[in-house]
Each structure stands twice: as C-alpha cells, then as structure tokens.
Design an enzyme around this catalytic site. Structure first.
Site, mmCIF file in Angstrom:
data_model
loop_
_atom_site.group_PDB
_atom_site.id
_atom_site.type_symbol
_atom_site.label_atom_id
_atom_site.label_comp_id
_atom_site.label_asym_id
_atom_site.label_seq_id
_atom_site.Cartn_x
_atom_site.Cartn_y
_atom_site.Cartn_z
ATOM 1 N N LYS A 1 -1.729 55.527 8.911
ATOM 2 C CA LYS A 1 -2.263 56.881 8.659
ATOM 3 C C LYS A 1 -1.444 57.638 7.631
ATOM 4 O O LYS A 1 -1.969 58.384 6.814
ATOM 5 C CB LYS A 1 -2.339 57.677 9.961
ATOM 6 C CG LYS A 1 -1.001 57.865 10.633
ATOM 7 C CD LYS A 1 -0.925 57.418 12.065
ATOM 8 C CE LYS A 1 -0.949 55.969 12.283
ATOM 9 N NZ LYS A 1 -0.737 55.418 13.557
ATOM 10 N N ALA B 1 3.361 37.530 7.570
ATOM 11 C CA ALA B 1 4.618 37.856 6.879
ATOM 12 C C ALA B 1 5.414 38.789 7.761
ATOM 13 O O ALA B 1 4.891 39.807 8.239
ATOM 14 C CB ALA B 1 4.323 38.530 5.543
ATOM 15 N N GLU C 1 9.698 57.526 20.352
ATOM 16 C CA GLU C 1 10.584 56.648 19.585
ATOM 17 C C GLU C 1 12.002 57.222 19.578
ATOM 18 O O GLU C 1 12.200 58.412 19.844
ATOM 19 C CB GLU C 1 10.085 56.581 18.148
ATOM 20 C CG GLU C 1 8.613 56.357 18.053
ATOM 21 C CD GLU C 1 8.267 55.206 17.140
ATOM 22 O OE1 GLU C 1 9.178 54.611 16.576
ATOM 23 O OE2 GLU C 1 7.064 54.927 17.030
ATOM 24 N N GLY D 1 -5.879 55.406 17.578
ATOM 25 C CA GLY D 1 -5.743 54.042 18.117
ATOM 26 C C GLY D 1 -7.064 53.373 18.421
ATOM 27 O O GLY D 1 -7.862 53.094 17.522
ATOM 28 N N LYS E 1 -3.440 62.219 10.770
ATOM 29 C CA LYS E 1 -4.723 61.797 11.346
ATOM 30 C C LYS E 1 -5.815 62.840 11.110
ATOM 31 O O LYS E 1 -6.949 62.499 10.756
ATOM 32 C CB LYS E 1 -4.549 61.523 12.841
ATOM 33 C CG LYS E 1 -3.630 60.326 13.108
ATOM 34 C CD LYS E 1 -3.217 60.251 14.574
ATOM 35 C CE LYS E 1 -2.268 59.099 14.835
ATOM 36 N NZ LYS E 1 -1.604 59.179 16.144
HETATM 37 N N1 HSE Z 1 3.058 57.743 17.689
HETATM 38 C C1 HSE Z 1 1.666 57.938 17.863
HETATM 39 C C2 HSE Z 1 1.394 58.663 19.162
HETATM 40 C C3 HSE Z 1 0.865 56.671 17.862
HETATM 41 O O1 HSE Z 1 2.327 59.018 19.884
HETATM 42 O O2 HSE Z 1 0.235 58.901 19.452
HETATM 43 C C4 HSE Z 1 0.704 56.101 16.502
HETATM 44 O O3 HSE Z 1 0.114 57.000 15.640
#
Ligand code: HSE
Length: 436
Positions: free
Chosen positions: A105, A43, A190, A134, A205
């Site tokens: 998470k 999806a 990002e 990860g 986490k």
């Molecule tokens: N954005 C996270 C990081 C990875 O920079 O480790 C996903 O949790």
C-alpha cells in the site's frame, strides 16, 4: 494448458501464506482460473529459510532481479514492502512485460501514478487487492461491484493494530502506552509500530480507496494524517458516557468543492455496526448513491487472509492477461484519460462534528462564556456533559459535542476558549462522524 508461472519476491508471513494456500487449494483454483497457477521461483535474502518453506519444490534465488527478468515468469508477486527496492523491482518487472500483484500500500499510495502509467504503456496489469484491508475484497467491491454508483463517502477501520489498541483501552480503561506494550508482546504491533500508530498505514489505504472511488490520481501527500498516540483513556471513557466509541477511521468524502481525505481518531455512535468492530478486525463502510450504505468486514492482516487477496489477484490476472488491455478493468476503476483533478481539501475546510473537552474552574459564568464563544463562531451545541467537581477541588471537566461545522471555525473558537482565565487546560478536540 500449461500453468501460468509466478515469481514471488519475499517469502515472509504473506509469502508463505500465499505459497501454502496456493498449494492446498490448487485444484479448486485451477478450476476457477481455467489453468494452474504455479510458483516457479522465490526470491528472498534468506535462501535457506525459503528452501525450507517451499520444501525444495521451487527455484530459490537471493537476487530479486533474477526473477523480474526471467523469461518464463508471467506474474511477479511483490511482497517486499516499502518504497525503495520494491519500487525499482516493480518498475523493472513491468518493463520486462510481467504482470504484477502486490500487497504494498505504501508503494502504491506514494508512487502509484508512476507505476500505473508504466503498466498502462506496457499493457500489463498491476493488481493490489491485498494492499487494502487484507482479506476483505474491498478493491473488487469498489472497482467492480459498486461501479453503477456515484460513491459519496467511505469510512474504514483499516488498521488492525490500532483497532486492537483502542479496543483494549476501552475494555480495560488502560492508557495508550500500556496497551501498546501489550500489543507488541502479543505480536499485534510491530517492534517499530510508527506506521500503524501514527495513522500512516491507514492513510496509505484510504488514499488508494479514495482514488478508486472518485476517479482521481493517488494523492497521499494531500491526506491529513493523525494517529492514536495522543488519545487519552479519559476521552474514550467520556465518549462512552455520551454514547460513542472512538475508532481510528480513514475517511474520504466527495463534496461540491473537492474531496476530503483524512485519518484520525473519530467518535462514532456506539449503535453503528462499525463502532462494534473490535480487536484486530477491519471494516469498511461505503456509501453509494444507488446502493446506499454497504459494509465489508474481515481480517485486515495475517498470512492466509492476505494470501486470499493475493491469490484472488493471481486468478484475475490468469483469466484476463490475454484480453485486450483496453477491455480490462482500469487500475483506478476509471479510464486513465478520464481521471479528474478534483482537489483534496485542506483539513481546515473539512466539515465535521466535534468533541471538545476542557478543564475549567468551577465558578459562576464559565459555561456561559464558553457557549457565548461557540455561538459567536456560529457553532451549534448538540450535547454537553459536566462532571461534578471533587471535594476541595473547584475544577471540573466540561465536554461539549457540536453539530456539523467547518474545522477552521472550531479552531478559532478553541483559541478564544483557551484564552479564558477560567479554562485551565488546552482544549482536547476530536472529530465525530454520524456515518448515517
Ligand atoms: N499493519 C497493518 C495493520 C496490516 O495493523 O492492520 C498491514 O497493513
């Protein structure tokens, strides 16, 4: 035996990694799992891209509700992220008797208690290896490999974006804003990096690890969270001169009176292995009473490293879904009716060592005044650094490292130090952990 059928919600970076690794390694995975694992439906709102990525070999739908209710689907893999629609879909999947594998998470740190309880009632598995660090199998290690231990503490570099930024700041002597821009250009950060740089992702986490390590419900709302946005290049440099590196650590520690749960920039002795984890890599240090210290290192993000964890969960579910639910590994490592309500301690009650930097007038008696305040607060000094003042500028930076102390004592001492006329700047305060 027929393959187990999987429905994938979201085919972005991790989704396509999962699709590709499952396809590439399908024969080895089948030999391990005892039967094939087949993605039957995907999806994604972008159905055209989903069809391209899957090469027309699976059904593609735009409405994820069609997947979580589809009778032939055994396992739903949730890779949408966030707490909104993802929560609804996961709960609906559970309600429909599907096992769930998720990398989310945020969802589990905030709504985990509700989701695990719903899964327990329905007798299904919610697996989340990919949610923490990860590709590093840290959930497996904490929940199974270290199960003999009374875990004492965990300290982890569990956010690659911030570790990359801190490594660059140290290597190149650059400030935070400059490196953040570079990280965004390189795709390490990002466009909206808030969750990473403010420590929220790391707090999600460490909240999950804390619950598993100490057998308590997830309590993200009690975590103390500080990111790296206020960290200056000068503190990284001074820390280096004193033999330390600054890392954004997620820390959780068991104490007599409760559990510490915190994320913040932390000075770590440069000689520790974890202090030398550079770039976007992750590492988690776990101290158990029987095993001692164990260290887990690897890629904490990315398509195939995260897919590695998602598929490990798919194999686990494939092996275990026919087992009596009471004989499976509990979601939070401890039996659900054996979780304890040990309190998460407020940050003022945390015990740590501290790095204090202040700008002072370079005149007689200043240092004596500062050390008197610390002594009266019961704070013992471990090391000190005073920079030479520049010609024509009778001011200097003083850096003090303390021995272990309660945070509220340090806060009180800082207030008194800042009230001195000879102290010209607010005191920069960073926590410091020996991790030995
Ligand atoms: N954005 C996270 C990081 C990875 O920079 O480790 C996903 O949790």
């Amino acid at each position: 035996m027929n393959p187990i059928k999987v429905g994938l919600l979201g085919i972005g970076t991790v989704g396509s990694g999962t699709f590709n690794v499952l396809k590439r390694n399908q024969e080895e995975i089948r030999r391990r799992a005892g039967r094939g694992i087949e993605i039957a439906v995907v999806a994604d709102l972008n159905t055209e891209r989903a069809r391209e990525l899957t090469g027309g070999t699976v059904d593609v739908v735009s409405d994820a509700n069609d997947v979580v209710t589809r009778p032939d689907i055994d396992i739903v893999v949730e890779l949408i992220g966030g707490y909104g629609i993802a929560r609804e879909l996961v709960l609906k999947a559970i309600e429909n008797g599907k096992h769930v594998v998720t990398a989310n998470k945020a969802l589990l740190a905030v709504h985990g208690n509700e989701i695990f309880e719903a899964a327990r009632k329905k007798g299904v598995i919610v697996a989340f290896e990919a949610a923490v660090a990860g590709g590093i199998p840290i959930i497996k290690a904490l929940r199974e490999g270290l199960t003999a231990n009374r875990i004492q503490w965990i300290a982890g570099i569990i956010n690659g974006t911030t570790n990359f930024i801190l490594s660059e700041m140290r290597d190149k002597g650059l400030d935070f804003e400059t490196v953040l821009k570079e990280a965004q250009q390189l795709g390490y950060a990002e466009a909206d990096p808030t969750f990473d740089i403010e420590g929220i992702d790391a707090a999600h986490k460490v909240t999950l690890m804390s619950a598993i390590a100490f057998g308590m419900p997830v309590q993200f709302d009690r975590a103390h969270v500080e990111g790296i946005t206020k960290l200056s290049a000068i503190d990284i440099k001074y820390a280096e001169e004193l033999g330390y590196r600054i890392k954004l650590l997620g820390i959780t520690r068991r104490r007599e009176d409760g559990v510490e749960l915190r994320v913040h920039p932390t000075l770590v002795p440069a000689s520790r292995l974890i202090a030398n984890v550079e770039g976007a890599m992750n590492a988690v240090l776990v101290q158990g009473d029987a095993v001692g210290a164990t260290l887990y290192y690897g890629k904490g993000a990315g398509a195939e490293p995260t897919a590695s964890a998602v598929i490990a969960d798919l194999v686990d579910v494939t092996r275990l879904h026919t087992a009596d639910p009471n004989h499976r590994v509990p979601h939070l490592a401890f039996q659900p009716d054996e979780l304890s309500n040990v309190p998460v301690l407020p940050i003022e009650e945390v015990t740590s060592s501290y790095y204090l930097r202040m700008r002072v007038s370079d005149e007689t008696g200043v240092l004596a005044e500062i050390t008197r305040i610390l002594a009266e607060a019961g704070i013992s000094i471990d090391a000190m650094l005073q920079k030479e003042s520049r010609e024509g500028e009778p001011q200097t930076d003083i850096i003090i490292l303390t021995h272990l102390t309660r945070e509220k004592q340090v806060n009180a001492a800082i207030r008194s130090i800042e009230a001195l006329q000879t102290v010209l700047s607010p005191v920069t305060r960073l926590r410091m952990e020996e991790l030995n």
